[in-house]
Design a protein around this motif. Structure first.
Motif, PDB file in Angstrom:
ATOM      1  N   MET A 172       0.752  -1.171  -0.054  1.00 30.11           N
ATOM      2  CA  MET A 172      -0.097  -0.039  -0.085  1.00 30.11           C
ATOM      3  C   MET A 172       0.736   1.198   0.071  1.00 30.11           C
ATOM      4  SD  MET A 172      -3.452  -0.109   2.104  1.00 30.11           S
ATOM      5  CE  MET A 172      -2.683  -1.150   3.668  1.00 30.11           C
ATOM      6  N   ALA A 173       0.437   2.298  -0.786  1.00 31.15           N
ATOM      7  CA  ALA A 173       1.119   3.617  -0.820  1.00 31.15           C
ATOM      8  C   ALA A 173       1.168   4.238   0.626  1.00 31.15           C
ATOM      9  CB  ALA A 173       0.730   4.466  -1.889  1.00 31.15           C
ATOM     10  N   ARG A 174       1.978   5.046   0.796  1.00 32.62           N
ATOM     11  CA  ARG A 174       2.076   5.770   2.252  1.00 32.62           C
ATOM     12  C   ARG A 174       0.670   6.628   2.210  1.00 32.62           C
ATOM     13  NH1 ARG A 174       3.828  10.616   4.538  1.00 32.62           N
ATOM     14  NH2 ARG A 174       4.300  11.294   2.628  1.00 32.62           N
ATOM     15  N   PHE A 175       0.006   6.650   3.497  1.00 31.12           N
ATOM     16  CA  PHE A 175      -1.278   7.131   3.483  1.00 31.12           C
ATOM     17  C   PHE A 175      -0.938   8.895   3.764  1.00 31.12           C
ATOM     18  CE2 PHE A 175      -5.061   8.615   6.207  1.00 31.12           C
ATOM     19  CZ  PHE A 175      -5.966   8.434   5.236  1.00 31.12           C
ATOM     20  N   VAL A 176      -1.646   9.631   2.737  1.00 31.47           N
ATOM     21  CA  VAL A 176      -1.272  11.164   2.706  1.00 31.47           C
ATOM     22  C   VAL A 176      -2.672  11.747   2.945  1.00 31.47           C
ATOM     23  CG1 VAL A 176       0.833  11.025   1.410  1.00 31.47           C
ATOM     24  CG2 VAL A 176      -1.646  11.123   0.203  1.00 31.47           C
ATOM     25  N   ARG A 187      -6.176  13.450   4.216  1.00 36.34           N
ATOM     26  CA  ARG A 187      -7.422  13.017   4.918  1.00 36.34           C
ATOM     27  C   ARG A 187      -7.282  13.231   6.572  1.00 36.34           C
ATOM     28  NH1 ARG A 187     -10.635  13.092   0.776  1.00 36.34           N
ATOM     29  NH2 ARG A 187     -10.216  11.474  -0.796  1.00 36.34           N
ATOM     30  N   GLU A 205     -16.790   8.863  -5.455  1.00 42.33           N
ATOM     31  CA  GLU A 205     -16.393   8.175  -6.444  1.00 42.33           C
ATOM     32  C   GLU A 205     -15.668   6.893  -6.097  1.00 42.33           C
ATOM     33  OE1 GLU A 205     -17.312   8.835  -9.598  1.00 42.33           O
ATOM     34  OE2 GLU A 205     -18.656  10.308  -8.890  1.00 42.33           O
ATOM     35  N   ALA A 206     -15.779   5.732  -7.120  1.00 40.56           N
ATOM     36  CA  ALA A 206     -14.714   4.806  -6.823  1.00 40.56           C
ATOM     37  C   ALA A 206     -13.341   5.118  -6.666  1.00 40.56           C
ATOM     38  CB  ALA A 206     -15.267   3.494  -7.723  1.00 40.56           C
ATOM     39  N   GLY A 207     -12.497   4.733  -5.724  1.00 39.25           N
ATOM     40  CA  GLY A 207     -11.197   4.808  -6.077  1.00 39.25           C
ATOM     41  C   GLY A 207     -10.807   6.129  -4.985  1.00 39.25           C
ATOM     42  N   ILE A 208     -11.549   6.900  -4.565  1.00 40.91           N
ATOM     43  CA  ILE A 208     -11.565   8.068  -4.061  1.00 40.91           C
ATOM     44  C   ILE A 208     -10.722   7.925  -2.784  1.00 40.91           C
ATOM     45  CG2 ILE A 208     -13.677   8.859  -2.883  1.00 40.91           C
ATOM     46  CD1 ILE A 208     -13.128  11.483  -4.415  1.00 40.91           C
ATOM     47  N   GLY A 209     -10.966   6.703  -2.093  1.00 43.02           N
ATOM     48  CA  GLY A 209     -10.336   6.577  -0.951  1.00 43.02           C
ATOM     49  C   GLY A 209     -10.971   6.113   0.399  1.00 43.02           C
ATOM     50  N   LYS A 210     -12.375   5.849   0.074  1.00 42.21           N
ATOM     51  CA  LYS A 210     -13.405   5.342   1.274  1.00 42.21           C
ATOM     52  C   LYS A 210     -12.680   4.201   2.090  1.00 42.21           C
ATOM     53  CE  LYS A 210     -16.535   4.695  -1.908  1.00 42.21           C
ATOM     54  NZ  LYS A 210     -15.763   4.924  -3.048  1.00 42.21           N
ATOM     55  N   SER A 211     -12.458   2.944   1.473  1.00 46.03           N
ATOM     56  CA  SER A 211     -12.059   1.885   2.024  1.00 46.03           C
ATOM     57  C   SER A 211     -10.677   2.294   2.825  1.00 46.03           C
ATOM     58  CB  SER A 211     -11.871   0.770   1.146  1.00 46.03           C
ATOM     59  OG  SER A 211     -12.909   0.597   0.336  1.00 46.03           O
ATOM     60  N   ARG A 212      -9.705   2.707   2.190  1.00 46.91           N
ATOM     61  CA  ARG A 212      -8.622   3.263   2.938  1.00 46.91           C
ATOM     62  C   ARG A 212      -8.678   4.183   4.122  1.00 46.91           C
ATOM     63  NH1 ARG A 212      -3.018   3.352   0.971  1.00 46.91           N
ATOM     64  NH2 ARG A 212      -1.744   3.691   2.976  1.00 46.91           N
TER      65      ARG A 212
END
Ligand SMILES: Nc1ncnc2c1ncn2[C@@H]1O[C@H](COP(=O)(O)OP(=O)(O)O)[C@@H](O)[C@H]1O
Ligand SMILES: [Mg+2]
Length: 99
Positions: free
Chosen positions: A1-5, A7, A34-41
């Motif tokens: 996973m990429a480093r969380f930035v 939010r 939108e899909a991929g915007i980062g909800k799950s992350r």
């Protein structure tokens, strides 16, 4: 996973709702985008931030084809909370839920 930035605002908001919940005021938070915007992350990072807190974290999932199945995400939560697996018999499930 990429480093969380970023939010920080969203994580802070979830944290403040969590604080209200542990004070006894139940909360519901909607996360939409939108899909991929980062909800799950976002939820993954929030879950990580709860490590060390004395809370029970349970997850229930919806499915794109799940709308005809009543209480689908609630069933996930009850199953996880009771430790019920697919392999359990009806009798075992009934016993566990009663207990
Ligand atoms: N704030 C962030 N920093 C770094 N990577 C992110 C961030 N938000 C999302 N990502 C990455 O972007 C991708 C899509 O995010 P995801 O949470 O799956 O989106 P959604 O659930 O909204 O469809 C994943 O690989 C996730 O790790
Ligand atoms: Mg997602």
């Amino acid at each position: 996973m990429a480093r969380f930035v970023g939010r920080n605002h969203e994580l802070g908001l979830l944290w403040s709702r969590f604080q209200s919940a542990i004070r006894g005021q139940g909360q519901v938070v909607g996360v939409a985008g939108e899909a991929g915007i980062g909800k799950s992350r976002l939820l993954y990072e929030f879950h990580q931030s709860l490590k060390g807190e004395r809370v029970t974290y349970l997850e229930g999932h919806c499915l794109s084809y799940g709308s005809p199945i009543p209480y689908l995400p609630v069933l996930d939560i009850v199953r996880a909370g009771c430790g019920i697996t697919e392999a359990d018999s009806h009798e075992a499930i009934t016993e566990t839920v009663h207990a």
